[in-house]
Design an enzyme around this catalytic site. Sequence first.
Site, PDB file in Angstrom:
ATOM      1  CE1 TYR A  79     -31.251  48.942 -24.346  1.00 37.45           C
ATOM      2  CE2 TYR A  79     -32.475  50.721 -22.751  1.00 37.45           C
ATOM      3  CZ  TYR A  79     -32.325  49.436 -23.508  1.00 37.45           C
ATOM      4  OH  TYR A  79     -33.518  48.499 -23.427  1.00 37.45           O
ATOM      5  CG  ASP A  80     -23.419  51.659 -23.441  1.00 43.50           C
ATOM      6  OD1 ASP A  80     -23.293  52.165 -22.040  1.00 43.50           O
ATOM      7  OD2 ASP A  80     -22.935  50.540 -23.732  1.00 43.50           O
TER       8      ASP A  80
END
Length: 299
Positions: free
Chosen positions: A19-20
């Site tokens: 995830y960013d």
Amino acid sequence: MSPQKLASRKDYEALVGKYDTFLFDCDGVIWHGSKAVPNIQSTLSMLRSRGKRLIFVTNNSATSRSDYVTKFTKLGIQAAVEEIFSSAYATAVYLSEVVQFAPEKVAYVIGGSGIRKELQEVGITTIGQEDTTPVDLATLAEIEPNASVGAVVFGIDYDITYRKLANAHINLMYNPDCLFVATNDDRTLPGGKHVYPGTGSMLNSLIHSTQRTPLVMGKPNKPMLDCVMQKYHLDPARTCMVGDRLDTDILFGIKGGLSTLCVLTGVADEASILDPSAPQATYYMDSLGDLSELDASSA
């Protein structure tokens, strides 16, 4: 699919790498009252060092975003106003930008300084905080509708009084264009070792007396979700919502098409997380602070 428990370094690396952007609830995830969850500072620093975007999404309307920054700082946590999205701020944005609240109108607020401050910062005058004088049957007649009230806004109020409820009720009943907006409708409020009545429990008294349904801004409701998605331009596939409540935080993430992580440092316990009838988190773990095991500089 049942929630996956994260309990090893390999699990933690896989989560962080996938995830960013991470959305975090605060109470029960980042802190308990005035105490930070153990190792949470190291966890958040590690995520920042890896280029992750951190956004704090909270239903607590008692505190303004600027006051939240002060609290984060006192706990040794880096946070900017732009990274905080509270139900109080969402309410202010809704009234000022969506409704385009008339400048000659005022908002009758049941709630703390946080919601009043956010409303005032977008140019909305608030009243209601002064209504603390006790009433009885003989003095109820003092309470009349106020034609200038364009909205009743309901948030957590630790000093709620019958006079406040009566004023809100009378304006909702006799001002036909008066809006009814709630910052959130959480049934309970975590407070240290106990759980106490939340905004929703107090809000129900007005819903019952007026037979009106408020627009609820906070998690897991759509207005908050729309505001967050639009403001931060999130890619759902690369975003994870982290919370401690299945019925608000996790459901909020599910409605937004996000992956979700439930932690065991707040309201939810393992049995409730694994209950197939409950909103199903993607992952769960003992504490967000456990991610501090990862080296901040490793890929």
